[in-house]
Design an enzyme around this catalytic site. Structure first.
Site, PDB file in Angstrom:
ATOM      1  N   GLN A 126       0.841  -1.208   0.000  1.00 57.65           N
ATOM      2  CA  GLN A 126       0.000   0.000   0.000  1.00 57.65           C
ATOM      3  C   GLN A 126       0.873   1.254   0.000  1.00 57.65           C
ATOM      4  O   GLN A 126       1.538   1.541   1.005  1.00 57.65           O
ATOM      5  CB  GLN A 126      -0.877  -0.025   1.257  1.00 57.65           C
ATOM      6  CG  GLN A 126      -1.787   1.166   1.425  1.00 57.65           C
ATOM      7  CD  GLN A 126      -2.662   1.024   2.679  1.00 57.65           C
ATOM      8  OE1 GLN A 126      -2.306   0.296   3.602  1.00 57.65           O
ATOM      9  NE2 GLN A 126      -3.777   1.709   2.707  1.00 57.65           N
ATOM     10  N   GLY A 127       0.873   1.989  -1.104  1.00 59.84           N
ATOM     11  CA  GLY A 127       1.726   3.180  -1.221  1.00 59.84           C
ATOM     12  C   GLY A 127       0.945   4.452  -0.960  1.00 59.84           C
ATOM     13  O   GLY A 127       0.639   5.211  -1.894  1.00 59.84           O
ATOM     14  N   TYR A 128       0.622   4.716   0.290  1.00 62.74           N
ATOM     15  CA  TYR A 128      -0.077   5.943   0.673  1.00 62.74           C
ATOM     16  C   TYR A 128       0.909   6.936   1.310  1.00 62.74           C
ATOM     17  O   TYR A 128       1.131   8.026   0.815  1.00 62.74           O
ATOM     18  CB  TYR A 128      -1.184   5.648   1.693  1.00 62.74           C
ATOM     19  CG  TYR A 128      -2.503   5.112   1.156  1.00 62.74           C
ATOM     20  CD1 TYR A 128      -2.573   4.404  -0.030  1.00 62.74           C
ATOM     21  CD2 TYR A 128      -3.678   5.287   1.871  1.00 62.74           C
ATOM     22  CE1 TYR A 128      -3.781   3.897  -0.487  1.00 62.74           C
ATOM     23  CE2 TYR A 128      -4.898   4.788   1.416  1.00 62.74           C
ATOM     24  CZ  TYR A 128      -4.945   4.092   0.238  1.00 62.74           C
ATOM     25  OH  TYR A 128      -6.140   3.589  -0.204  1.00 62.74           O
ATOM     26  N   SER A 129       1.472   6.552   2.485  1.00 66.26           N
ATOM     27  CA  SER A 129       2.244   7.508   3.295  1.00 66.26           C
ATOM     28  C   SER A 129       3.507   7.992   2.587  1.00 66.26           C
ATOM     29  O   SER A 129       4.155   7.241   1.853  1.00 66.26           O
ATOM     30  CB  SER A 129       2.661   6.855   4.616  1.00 66.26           C
ATOM     31  OG  SER A 129       1.542   6.379   5.303  1.00 66.26           O
ATOM     32  N   SER A 163       4.646  -1.272   4.102  1.00 64.77           N
ATOM     33  CA  SER A 163       4.759  -2.629   4.637  1.00 64.77           C
ATOM     34  C   SER A 163       4.883  -3.640   3.506  1.00 64.77           C
ATOM     35  O   SER A 163       4.117  -3.595   2.535  1.00 64.77           O
ATOM     36  CB  SER A 163       3.530  -2.989   5.462  1.00 64.77           C
ATOM     37  OG  SER A 163       3.428  -2.155   6.576  1.00 64.77           O
ATOM     38  N   GLU A 246     -10.334  -1.686   5.222  1.00 70.01           N
ATOM     39  CA  GLU A 246      -9.223  -2.033   6.119  1.00 70.01           C
ATOM     40  C   GLU A 246      -9.754  -2.559   7.454  1.00 70.01           C
ATOM     41  O   GLU A 246      -9.125  -3.343   8.124  1.00 70.01           O
ATOM     42  CB  GLU A 246      -8.326  -0.813   6.347  1.00 70.01           C
ATOM     43  CG  GLU A 246      -6.976  -1.169   6.965  1.00 70.01           C
ATOM     44  CD  GLU A 246      -5.927  -0.078   6.789  1.00 70.01           C
ATOM     45  OE1 GLU A 246      -6.302   1.043   6.412  1.00 70.01           O
ATOM     46  OE2 GLU A 246      -4.748  -0.364   7.043  1.00 70.01           O
ATOM     47  N   SER A 363      -3.403   7.110  13.759  1.00 73.82           N
ATOM     48  CA  SER A 363      -2.916   7.197  15.147  1.00 73.82           C
ATOM     49  C   SER A 363      -4.080   7.463  16.113  1.00 73.82           C
ATOM     50  O   SER A 363      -5.175   7.856  15.702  1.00 73.82           O
ATOM     51  CB  SER A 363      -1.888   8.326  15.262  1.00 73.82           C
ATOM     52  OG  SER A 363      -2.544   9.569  15.129  1.00 73.82           O
ATOM     53  N   ASN A 364      -3.808   7.287  17.403  1.00 73.07           N
ATOM     54  CA  ASN A 364      -4.827   7.559  18.431  1.00 73.07           C
ATOM     55  C   ASN A 364      -5.411   8.961  18.295  1.00 73.07           C
ATOM     56  O   ASN A 364      -6.616   9.168  18.393  1.00 73.07           O
ATOM     57  CB  ASN A 364      -4.184   7.464  19.823  1.00 73.07           C
ATOM     58  CG  ASN A 364      -4.199   6.039  20.354  1.00 73.07           C
ATOM     59  OD1 ASN A 364      -4.678   5.134  19.689  1.00 73.07           O
ATOM     60  ND2 ASN A 364      -3.681   5.857  21.560  1.00 73.07           N
ATOM     61  N   GLU A 365      -4.526   9.933  18.085  1.00 68.11           N
ATOM     62  CA  GLU A 365      -4.984  11.325  18.026  1.00 68.11           C
ATOM     63  C   GLU A 365      -5.936  11.523  16.842  1.00 68.11           C
ATOM     64  O   GLU A 365      -6.951  12.221  16.959  1.00 68.11           O
ATOM     65  CB  GLU A 365      -3.785  12.286  17.904  1.00 68.11           C
ATOM     66  CG  GLU A 365      -2.915  12.392  19.141  1.00 68.11           C
ATOM     67  CD  GLU A 365      -1.992  11.191  19.343  1.00 68.11           C
ATOM     68  OE1 GLU A 365      -1.831  10.377  18.401  1.00 68.11           O
ATOM     69  OE2 GLU A 365      -1.432  11.055  20.450  1.00 68.11           O
TER      70      GLU A 365
HETATM   71  C1  LIG Z   1       4.097  -0.664  11.490  1.00 67.21           C
HETATM   72  C2  LIG Z   1       3.607   0.343  10.483  1.00 67.21           C
HETATM   73  C3  LIG Z   1       3.219  -0.068   9.219  1.00 67.21           C
HETATM   74  C4  LIG Z   1       2.785   0.873   8.275  1.00 67.21           C
HETATM   75  N1  LIG Z   1       2.452   0.423   6.997  1.00 67.21           N
HETATM   76  C5  LIG Z   1       2.090   1.329   6.064  1.00 67.21           C
HETATM   77  C6  LIG Z   1       1.817   0.923   4.722  1.00 67.21           C
HETATM   78  O1  LIG Z   1       1.894  -0.265   4.377  1.00 67.21           O
HETATM   79  N2  LIG Z   1       1.497   1.850   3.795  1.00 67.21           N
HETATM   80  C7  LIG Z   1       1.389   3.175   4.115  1.00 67.21           C
HETATM   81  O2  LIG Z   1       1.062   3.965   3.223  1.00 67.21           O
HETATM   82  N3  LIG Z   1       1.651   3.604   5.365  1.00 67.21           N
HETATM   83  C8  LIG Z   1       1.999   2.722   6.349  1.00 67.21           C
HETATM   84  N4  LIG Z   1       2.288   3.128   7.630  1.00 67.21           N
HETATM   85  C9  LIG Z   1       2.275   4.560   7.911  1.00 67.21           C
HETATM   86  C10 LIG Z   1       1.144   5.015   8.810  1.00 67.21           C
HETATM   87  O3  LIG Z   1      -0.043   5.078   8.096  1.00 67.21           O
HETATM   88  C11 LIG Z   1       1.581   6.389   9.364  1.00 67.21           C
HETATM   89  O4  LIG Z   1       2.673   6.174  10.232  1.00 67.21           O
HETATM   90  C12 LIG Z   1       0.471   7.089  10.110  1.00 67.21           C
HETATM   91  O5  LIG Z   1      -0.567   7.445   9.230  1.00 67.21           O
HETATM   92  C13 LIG Z   1       0.995   8.344  10.834  1.00 67.21           C
HETATM   93  O6  LIG Z   1       1.665   9.168   9.945  1.00 67.21           O
HETATM   94  P1  LIG Z   1       3.164   9.701  10.234  1.00 67.21           P
HETATM   95  O7  LIG Z   1       3.998   8.526  10.619  1.00 67.21           O
HETATM   96  O8  LIG Z   1       3.589  10.519   9.090  1.00 67.21           O
HETATM   97  O9  LIG Z   1       3.046  10.593  11.538  1.00 67.21           O
HETATM   98  P2  LIG Z   1       2.511  12.094  11.613  1.00 67.21           P
HETATM   99  O10 LIG Z   1       1.270  12.207  10.789  1.00 67.21           O
HETATM  100  O11 LIG Z   1       3.633  13.014  11.299  1.00 67.21           O
HETATM  101  O12 LIG Z   1       2.115  12.203  13.133  1.00 67.21           O
HETATM  102  C14 LIG Z   1       3.094  12.419  14.156  1.00 67.21           C
HETATM  103  C15 LIG Z   1       2.349  12.597  15.488  1.00 67.21           C
HETATM  104  O13 LIG Z   1       1.504  13.760  15.412  1.00 67.21           O
HETATM  105  C16 LIG Z   1       0.156  13.418  15.696  1.00 67.21           C
HETATM  106  N5  LIG Z   1      -0.737  14.196  14.834  1.00 67.21           N
HETATM  107  C17 LIG Z   1      -0.652  14.350  13.485  1.00 67.21           C
HETATM  108  N6  LIG Z   1      -1.665  15.104  13.036  1.00 67.21           N
HETATM  109  C18 LIG Z   1      -2.405  15.444  14.119  1.00 67.21           C
HETATM  110  C19 LIG Z   1      -3.607  16.204  14.307  1.00 67.21           C
HETATM  111  N7  LIG Z   1      -4.218  16.769  13.264  1.00 67.21           N
HETATM  112  N8  LIG Z   1      -4.103  16.322  15.576  1.00 67.21           N
HETATM  113  C20 LIG Z   1      -3.481  15.741  16.645  1.00 67.21           C
HETATM  114  N9  LIG Z   1      -2.331  15.010  16.528  1.00 67.21           N
HETATM  115  C21 LIG Z   1      -1.812  14.857  15.281  1.00 67.21           C
HETATM  116  C22 LIG Z   1       0.049  11.942  15.365  1.00 67.21           C
HETATM  117  O14 LIG Z   1      -1.002  11.332  16.097  1.00 67.21           O
HETATM  118  C23 LIG Z   1       1.414  11.428  15.809  1.00 67.21           C
HETATM  119  O15 LIG Z   1       1.422  11.207  17.194  1.00 67.21           O
HETATM  120  C24 LIG Z   1       2.723   2.235   8.606  1.00 67.21           C
HETATM  121  C25 LIG Z   1       3.110   2.655   9.889  1.00 67.21           C
HETATM  122  C26 LIG Z   1       3.551   1.729  10.821  1.00 67.21           C
HETATM  123  C27 LIG Z   1       3.971   2.209  12.184  1.00 67.21           C
END
Ligand SMILES: Cc1cc2nc3c(=O)[nH]c(=O)nc-3n(C[C@H](O)[C@H](O)[C@H](O)COP(=O)(O)OP(=O)(O)OC[C@H]3O[C@@H](n4cnc5c(N)ncnc54)[C@H](O)[C@@H]3O)c2cc1C
Length: 384
Positions: A126-129, A163, A246, A363-365
């Protein structure tokens, strides 16, 4: 349609007959943070399941599935977890891309890709992030441009945390296809082959010491013009559609796995004397209660769509499981920081990997923000 309990008995008997010999050695292998375990052997097992008609249970029959109800699929996952069967390797194809293609794909895309997913011959990631687009996915910067003759998309940019990309043949990619477009507009959902010169995949070493996810670089990578799902520019709608799949029905099976982890932790606490500590006893009991509450919630909402239900469910299991990892370290005590065999044991790995439970899949937030805005009707958060 076959009765649920009859189907459950059939699945249980099939697993008892087939999870033996070489396949029997795979029991309990794989799972979050442990994808590296016996990958090829688990792929063979997954193909064996497919040959027996035990994959893609919810897909419509005309697309190669079994057209089974949610209750049947829950029964399958419960029996699967109870038998300690190994983690499947094609979750992303079976549970995310397959349903997306069935809902949004062209007949040609469905004919080309669904059999490979169903028979476990093509694996997907999945190429989203991206580095600048995680929680704020609408900030995607990867671009895709159609060439002058309209034959191929040319893709440039970087994905991250992808992943299983290093084990996959294809990636579903959200890319910006309209120059100058902002946020949710102008995105497209592309199907991109990974085995080509324009794609570089670099595994990221995680806390656990293993590499479940990757950075994926697209440097003028190409894919065919017709491998866009939905209309060009309408990719946000398709991408959000994928996220609704999902949620899946595997949560109840996942809870059986959690229950097994908790039982093993209780047994460990009894063996090493930690169970005599009143605080540990209380936390183990609270964990059991939490698991019961999670199960009740999942059962109560299985067939009914309720606002915020996916978010509540994600918050419940992610926090519970992360808490279990912390509790495991306290049960083990100072030995938890030792590495006698030079490698993390199952409890150390569980502790480390569960730190990510409250991040991936939203994430939780972000879950709480969605509940605040869409369920409680609180004012939308200000965007910078
Ligand atoms: C084990 C694992 C597998 C993954 N696999 C994939 C995958 O296969 N494909 C894919 O595309 N992605 C994948 N991801 C990525 C995942 O979707 C992102 O890590 C997630 O969406 C959070 O984005 P970020 O890491 O950029 O953190 P950020 O978005 O930068 O967030 C950093 C912190 O800020 C908080 N935050 C951000 N915005 C807000 C807001 N508006 N209000 C309050 N708090 C906020 C977040 O909760 C977090 O605590 C994976 C992640 C993990 C850990």
């Amino acid at each position: 349609m076959q009765q649920v309990e009859e189907f459950r008995a059939e699945v249980r008997a099939w697993l008892a007959d087939n999870l033996v010999g070489e396949f029997g050695k795979l029991k309990g292998l794989g799972g979050p943070g442990r994808e590296h375990e016996a990958f090829d052997e688990r792929m063979a097992w997954n193909r064996h399941l497919a040959a027996a008609g035990l994959t893609c249970l919810g897909w419509p029959v005309e697309h190669g599935g079994r057209g089974l109800s949610v209750a049947h699929r829950v029964a399958f996952y419960e029996e699967y977890a109870r038998a300690d069967a190994p983690d499947k390797v094609n979750h992303l194809g079976e549970e995310l891309l397959g349903p997306t293609l069935i809902a949004f794909g062209t007949p040609e895309q469905q004919q080309r890709f669904l059999p490979g997913i169903r028979n476990v011959t093509e694996l997907w990631c999945q190429g989203y992030s991206e580095p600048g687009a995680g929680s704020d996915l609408a900030n995607v910067a990867t671009t895709a441009v159609l060439d002058d003759v309209g034959e191929q998309w040319h893709i440039n940019g970087q994905k991250v945390w992808t992943s299983l990309a290093h084990l996959s043949q294809w990636c579903f990619v959200v890319a910006r296809t309209e120059k100058g477009s902002k946020r949710h507009a102008g995105l497209s959902y592309l199907l991109v082959p990974l085995d080509q010169p324009g794609v570089q995949i670099r595994p990221i070493v995680q806390l656990t010491g293993t590499s479940e996810f990757n950075e994926v670089f697209f440097d003028d990578a190409v894919t065919d013009a017709d491998l866009v799902v939905g209309q060009p520019g309408d990719g946000w709608r398709v991408a959000m559609g994928t996220l609704t799949f999902e949620r899946g029905v595997s949560t109840l099976g996942q809870q059986i796995r959690y229950a097994r982890e908790l039982s093993a932790l209780v047994a460990l606490a009894e063996r090493n004397g930690a169970a005599e500590d009143p605080l540990i006893r209380e936390r183990l009991t609270r964990a059991w209660v939490g698991l019961r509450a999670m199960r009740s919630y999942a059962m109560a909402t299985m067939d009914v769509e309720q606002p915020g239900q996916d978010n509540v469910s994600k918050l419940l299991w992610a926090n519970w499981h992360r808490g279990l990892g912390e509790l495991a370290m306290d049960v083990i005590g100072p030995a938890g920081v030792e590495l006698p065999g030079g490698e993390f044991d199952e409890w150390q790995r569980l502790y480390l990997f569960t730190r990510s439970d409250t991040i991936y899949g939203g994430s939780n937030e972000i879950q709480r923000n969605i509940i605040a805005e869409r369920v409680l009707g609180l004012p939308r958060e200000a965007k910078g």
